[in-house]
Write a protein that holds these residues in place. Structure first.
Motif, short mmCIF file in Angstrom:
data_model
loop_
_atom_site.label_atom_id
_atom_site.label_comp_id
_atom_site.label_asym_id
_atom_site.label_seq_id
_atom_site.Cartn_x
_atom_site.Cartn_y
_atom_site.Cartn_z
N THR A 232 -2.00 -10.50 4.51
CA THR A 232 -1.32 -9.31 4.00
C THR A 232 -0.51 -8.65 5.11
O THR A 232 -0.52 -9.10 6.25
CB THR A 232 -2.34 -8.31 3.45
N ASN A 233 0.16 -7.56 4.77
CA ASN A 233 0.96 -6.84 5.76
C ASN A 233 0.11 -6.28 6.90
O ASN A 233 0.59 -6.18 8.03
CB ASN A 233 1.74 -5.71 5.07
N ASP A 234 -1.14 -5.92 6.60
CA ASP A 234 -2.04 -5.43 7.66
C ASP A 234 -2.26 -6.51 8.71
O ASP A 234 -2.23 -6.23 9.92
CB ASP A 234 -3.39 -5.02 7.07
N TRP A 235 -2.48 -7.76 8.26
CA TRP A 235 -2.68 -8.85 9.20
C TRP A 235 -1.40 -9.16 9.97
O TRP A 235 -1.45 -9.48 11.16
CB TRP A 235 -3.16 -10.11 8.47
N LYS B 177 0.79 -1.23 0.00
CA LYS B 177 0.00 0.00 0.00
C LYS B 177 0.82 1.28 0.00
O LYS B 177 0.26 2.35 -0.13
CB LYS B 177 -0.94 0.01 1.22
N ASN C 29 0.88 -6.97 10.82
CA ASN C 29 0.97 -5.91 11.83
C ASN C 29 0.03 -6.19 13.00
O ASN C 29 0.38 -5.98 14.17
CB ASN C 29 0.65 -4.55 11.23
N TRP D 227 -7.41 0.54 7.38
CA TRP D 227 -7.06 -0.81 7.81
C TRP D 227 -5.66 -0.86 8.39
O TRP D 227 -5.41 -1.56 9.38
CB TRP D 227 -7.19 -1.79 6.64
N GLN D 228 -4.73 -0.14 7.80
CA GLN D 228 -3.37 -0.11 8.33
C GLN D 228 -3.32 0.53 9.72
O GLN D 228 -2.64 0.04 10.62
CB GLN D 228 -2.45 0.66 7.38
N ALA E 78 -5.10 -1.89 12.22
CA ALA E 78 -4.29 -3.09 12.45
C ALA E 78 -3.16 -2.82 13.42
O ALA E 78 -2.82 -3.65 14.26
CB ALA E 78 -3.74 -3.62 11.12
N ASN E 79 -2.55 -1.63 13.30
CA ASN E 79 -1.45 -1.26 14.19
C ASN E 79 -1.92 -0.85 15.58
O ASN E 79 -1.17 -0.96 16.55
CB ASN E 79 -0.64 -0.11 13.58
N ARG F 204 -0.99 5.70 4.67
CA ARG F 204 -1.71 4.63 5.35
C ARG F 204 -3.22 4.83 5.29
O ARG F 204 -3.71 5.94 5.47
CB ARG F 204 -1.25 4.54 6.82
#
Length: 273
Positions: free
Chosen positions: A250-253, A83, A255, A90-91, A94-95, A87
């Motif tokens: 994905t990277n969101d998950w 992404k 994190n 979702w990003q 997630a963080n 941000r």
């Protein structure tokens, strides 16, 4: 109830300022700005004032690093990452979700274990952000945390000496700030190890867990046009092909799961101390 509503209003003002500024400067998308507004309201409403300070410190320090990189005209890796630097909601969620969950539990239980869980999650988010942002300035290629082979900059699972040092100092900034603020305005028998070392260790662990999950389980693709490994589903206007990882991870998950692991690690350490 009056104080609680007053704190919610302060959270709305704080979140509006941070979200608007971040949106104007392309740090956040519109949905990301609304997510920050929501998180600021929750943190201000359910947490003591020092939790607000740590959240602001995280956003401010990350923003300063981003602007410094823009001034240095660092090479863009948005063609690789899923992404990019701006941000979305979702990003942000997630963080932040593991941290605010621990904070809400602290509000209702008054158990310091959950406050330290919140601080550890913020330290972890800072460590991960600093490591990712500053790590791209390294003159040497990052290495896979699993195979130790050189990989392309921006691919999840890569670590560098510079990025690791940045992660440590990002976690240290939040941990020391929490320790100083807590000692200044609270009278308790909590030890220095509880206030300082636990968030520091857990914050650094977050960056390690994030890289480990990124290298092993996060989905990665290959571009059929240029052959480049990427986290994007499309590259050069073509559908990419999955080459490794779990399709939905994905990277969101990554994190989110690393944040959850960090919070639970801090709970476990504090419980047994």
């Amino acid at each position: 109830m009056t104080i609680f509503l007053y704190k919610l209003f302060l959270g709305f003002i704080t979140g509006s300022l941070i979200g608007t500024f971040s949106y104007i400067t392309n740090l956040l998308t519109k949905s990301g700005a609304f997510a920050v507004l929501f998180i600021a309201i929750i943190v201000c409403g359910f947490g003591p004032w020092l939790t607000w300070a740590l959240l602001i410190l995280f956003f401010t320090s990350s923003g300063c690093i981003h602007f410094a990189k823009k001034m240095l005209k660092v090479n863009n890796i948005d063609t690789i990452t899923e992404k990019g630097h701006t941000r979305d909601a979702w990003q942000v969620i997630a963080n932040s979700l593991p941290a605010i969950t621990s904070l809400i539990i602290f509000y209702y239980t008054k158990n310091q274990l959950f406050l330290i869980g919140y601080v550890s999650a913020i330290a972890g988010a800072t460590a991960d952000t600093w490591g990712s942002e500053i790590g791209t300035l390294s003159r040497t290629a990052p290495r896979s945390i699993i195979s130790f082979k050189s990989i392309e900059q921006g691919i999840s699972g890569g670590v560098s000496v510079l990025g690791s040092i940045a992660s440590f100092f990002g976690s240290l900034l939040i941990s020391v700030s929490f320790w100083l603020l807590y000692e200044l305005y609270h009278t308790s028998n909590l030890s220095v190890s509880m206030l300082l070392l636990v968030p520091l260790i857990c914050g650094v662990s977050n960056a390690f867990i994030d890289s480990l999950l990124g290298a092993t389980l996060q989905v990665k693709y290959s571009c059929p046009v240029c052959g480049q490994v990427t986290e994007k589903r499309q590259h050069h206007l073509n559908q990419t092909q999955r080459i490794s990882g779990i399709s939905w991870l994905t990277n969101d998950w990554v994190n989110f799961f690393s944040g959850c692991s960090t919070v639970m690690l801090s709970w476990s350490i504090v419980f047994y101390l």
